[in-house]
Design a protein around this motif. Structure first.
Motif, PDB file in Angstrom:
ATOM      1  N   PRO A   1       5.961  11.113 -17.390  1.00 36.17           N
ATOM      2  CA  PRO A   1       5.379  10.305 -16.321  1.00 36.17           C
ATOM      3  C   PRO A   1       6.149   9.040 -15.951  1.00 36.17           C
ATOM      4  N   HIS A   2       6.989   8.528 -16.819  1.00 39.19           N
ATOM      5  CA  HIS A   2       7.653   7.256 -16.527  1.00 39.19           C
ATOM      6  C   HIS A   2       9.005   7.442 -15.863  1.00 39.19           C
ATOM      7  N   GLY A   3       9.296   8.623 -15.385  1.00 40.38           N
ATOM      8  CA  GLY A   3      10.493   8.812 -14.593  1.00 40.38           C
ATOM      9  C   GLY A   3      11.695   9.352 -15.334  1.00 40.38           C
ATOM     10  N   VAL A   4      11.586   9.649 -16.637  1.00 46.56           N
ATOM     11  CA  VAL A   4      12.707  10.200 -17.372  1.00 46.56           C
ATOM     12  C   VAL A   4      12.472  11.702 -17.515  1.00 46.56           C
ATOM     13  N   PRO A   5      13.305  12.527 -16.912  1.00 51.47           N
ATOM     14  CA  PRO A   5      13.093  13.971 -17.032  1.00 51.47           C
ATOM     15  C   PRO A   5      13.263  14.430 -18.472  1.00 51.47           C
ATOM     16  N   GLU A   6      12.559  15.465 -18.843  1.00 50.27           N
ATOM     17  CA  GLU A   6      12.639  15.970 -20.208  1.00 50.27           C
ATOM     18  C   GLU A   6      13.986  16.628 -20.481  1.00 50.27           C
ATOM     19  N   LEU A   7      14.534  17.317 -19.511  1.00 47.77           N
ATOM     20  CA  LEU A   7      15.785  18.025 -19.692  1.00 47.77           C
ATOM     21  C   LEU A   7      16.926  17.200 -19.111  1.00 47.77           C
ATOM     22  N   THR A   8      17.537  16.412 -19.957  1.00 48.25           N
ATOM     23  CA  THR A   8      18.689  15.627 -19.510  1.00 48.25           C
ATOM     24  C   THR A   8      19.890  16.043 -20.318  1.00 48.25           C
ATOM     25  N   SER A   9      21.040  15.863 -19.754  1.00 49.54           N
ATOM     26  CA  SER A   9      22.272  16.212 -20.426  1.00 49.54           C
ATOM     27  C   SER A   9      23.189  15.009 -20.378  1.00 49.54           C
ATOM     28  N   SER A  10      23.831  14.703 -21.479  1.00 45.96           N
ATOM     29  CA  SER A  10      24.729  13.554 -21.490  1.00 45.96           C
ATOM     30  C   SER A  10      26.115  13.933 -20.981  1.00 45.96           C
ATOM     31  N   GLY A  11      26.421  15.241 -20.932  1.00 49.43           N
ATOM     32  CA  GLY A  11      27.725  15.706 -20.463  1.00 49.43           C
ATOM     33  C   GLY A  11      27.762  15.819 -18.950  1.00 49.43           C
ATOM     34  N   PRO A  12      28.889  16.352 -18.443  1.00 51.44           N
ATOM     35  CA  PRO A  12      29.003  16.511 -16.993  1.00 51.44           C
ATOM     36  C   PRO A  12      28.030  17.561 -16.481  1.00 51.44           C
ATOM     37  N   ARG A  13      27.636  17.410 -15.256  1.00 53.16           N
ATOM     38  CA  ARG A  13      26.698  18.358 -14.655  1.00 53.16           C
ATOM     39  C   ARG A  13      27.430  19.638 -14.313  1.00 53.16           C
TER      40      ARG A  13
ATOM     41  N   GLU B   1       0.829  -1.207   0.000  1.00 49.82           N
ATOM     42  CA  GLU B   1       0.000   0.000   0.000  1.00 49.82           C
ATOM     43  C   GLU B   1       0.864   1.258   0.000  1.00 49.82           C
ATOM     44  N   VAL B   2       1.940   1.242   0.781  1.00 51.45           N
ATOM     45  CA  VAL B   2       2.842   2.400   0.825  1.00 51.45           C
ATOM     46  C   VAL B   2       3.503   2.592  -0.533  1.00 51.45           C
ATOM     47  N   ALA B   3       3.951   1.517  -1.152  1.00 52.64           N
ATOM     48  CA  ALA B   3       4.588   1.616  -2.472  1.00 52.64           C
ATOM     49  C   ALA B   3       3.611   2.135  -3.521  1.00 52.64           C
ATOM     50  N   ALA B   4       2.369   1.677  -3.464  1.00 53.63           N
ATOM     51  CA  ALA B   4       1.366   2.151  -4.426  1.00 53.63           C
ATOM     52  C   ALA B   4       1.078   3.636  -4.207  1.00 53.63           C
ATOM     53  N   GLY B   5       0.958   4.038  -2.960  1.00 52.00           N
ATOM     54  CA  GLY B   5       0.724   5.451  -2.664  1.00 52.00           C
ATOM     55  C   GLY B   5       1.895   6.315  -3.083  1.00 52.00           C
ATOM     56  N   GLN B   6       3.103   5.814  -2.887  1.00 55.97           N
ATOM     57  CA  GLN B   6       4.295   6.548  -3.283  1.00 55.97           C
ATOM     58  C   GLN B   6       4.340   6.709  -4.803  1.00 55.97           C
ATOM     59  N   ALA B   7       4.052   5.653  -5.529  1.00 58.08           N
ATOM     60  CA  ALA B   7       4.063   5.728  -6.996  1.00 58.08           C
ATOM     61  C   ALA B   7       2.980   6.684  -7.499  1.00 58.08           C
ATOM     62  N   GLU B   8       1.820   6.628  -6.868  1.00 59.87           N
ATOM     63  CA  GLU B   8       0.733   7.525  -7.271  1.00 59.87           C
ATOM     64  C   GLU B   8       1.109   8.977  -7.029  1.00 59.87           C
ATOM     65  N   LYS B   9       1.697   9.271  -5.874  1.00 61.69           N
ATOM     66  CA  LYS B   9       2.086  10.641  -5.556  1.00 61.69           C
ATOM     67  C   LYS B   9       3.211  11.108  -6.454  1.00 61.69           C
ATOM     68  N   GLU B  10       4.153  10.209  -6.776  1.00 62.78           N
ATOM     69  CA  GLU B  10       5.248  10.582  -7.663  1.00 62.78           C
ATOM     70  C   GLU B  10       4.725  10.910  -9.056  1.00 62.78           C
ATOM     71  N   THR B  11       3.775  10.123  -9.549  1.00 68.84           N
ATOM     72  CA  THR B  11       3.174  10.408 -10.847  1.00 68.84           C
ATOM     73  C   THR B  11       2.467  11.753 -10.832  1.00 68.84           C
ATOM     74  N   GLU B  12       1.745  12.019  -9.752  1.00 66.16           N
ATOM     75  CA  GLU B  12       1.046  13.299  -9.624  1.00 66.16           C
ATOM     76  C   GLU B  12       2.028  14.468  -9.611  1.00 66.16           C
ATOM     77  N   LEU B  13       3.124  14.334  -8.884  1.00 68.21           N
ATOM     78  CA  LEU B  13       4.117  15.405  -8.827  1.00 68.21           C
ATOM     79  C   LEU B  13       4.822  15.586 -10.168  1.00 68.21           C
ATOM     80  N   ARG B  14       5.118  14.469 -10.844  1.00 69.13           N
ATOM     81  CA  ARG B  14       5.765  14.585 -12.150  1.00 69.13           C
ATOM     82  C   ARG B  14       4.846  15.277 -13.163  1.00 69.13           C
ATOM     83  N   GLN B  15       3.551  15.001 -13.099  1.00 70.03           N
ATOM     84  CA  GLN B  15       2.621  15.670 -14.002  1.00 70.03           C
ATOM     85  C   GLN B  15       2.547  17.154 -13.672  1.00 70.03           C
ATOM     86  N   ARG B  16       2.536  17.483 -12.387  1.00 72.56           N
ATOM     87  CA  ARG B  16       2.459  18.876 -11.974  1.00 72.56           C
ATOM     88  C   ARG B  16       3.712  19.649 -12.373  1.00 72.56           C
TER      89      ARG B  16
END
Length: 102
Positions: A70-82, A50-65
């Motif tokens: 939604p699947h955990g890959v940020p839109e702005l990624t860089s292949s070089g050094p940070r 139940e905790v894992a399901a709630g965590q995944a649901e909240k993470e999806t909600e935050l990623r949409q906001r």
């Protein structure tokens, strides 16, 4: 009438005490302890799920906001050094020099 009331009340209390004693005796046996431990294990597993399901649901909600994929890959990624925030500010200041040189 009063005697019959007290007789029924006493009989009910006796039956209740006997059933509680039987349950207590069952819990104290090896099988009873095993059943209790198994129930606790199942309860812990259900709670974890139940905790894992709630965590995944909240993470999806935050990623949409936040506008992230939604699947955990940020839109702005860089292949070089940070780069740090200071490095980015230094680069911006160098570009904005009035003489046009970098």
């Amino acid at each position: 009438m009063a005697r019959s009331f007290w007789f029924v009340a006493g009989a009910g209390a006796g039956v209740y005490a006997m059933s509680r004693a039987r349950r207590l005796a069952e819990v104290a046996t090896v099988e009873g302890v095993r059943d209790r431990l198994e129930a606790m294990r199942v309860g812990a597993r259900i709670f974890r799920d139940e905790v894992a399901a709630g965590q995944a649901e909240k993470e999806t909600e935050l990623r949409q906001r936040l506008g992230l994929v939604p699947h955990g890959v940020p839109e702005l990624t860089s292949s070089g050094p940070r780069r740090s925030q200071d490095d980015l500010l230094d680069q911006r200041t160098k570009r904005e020099t009035p003489d046009g040189h970098q």
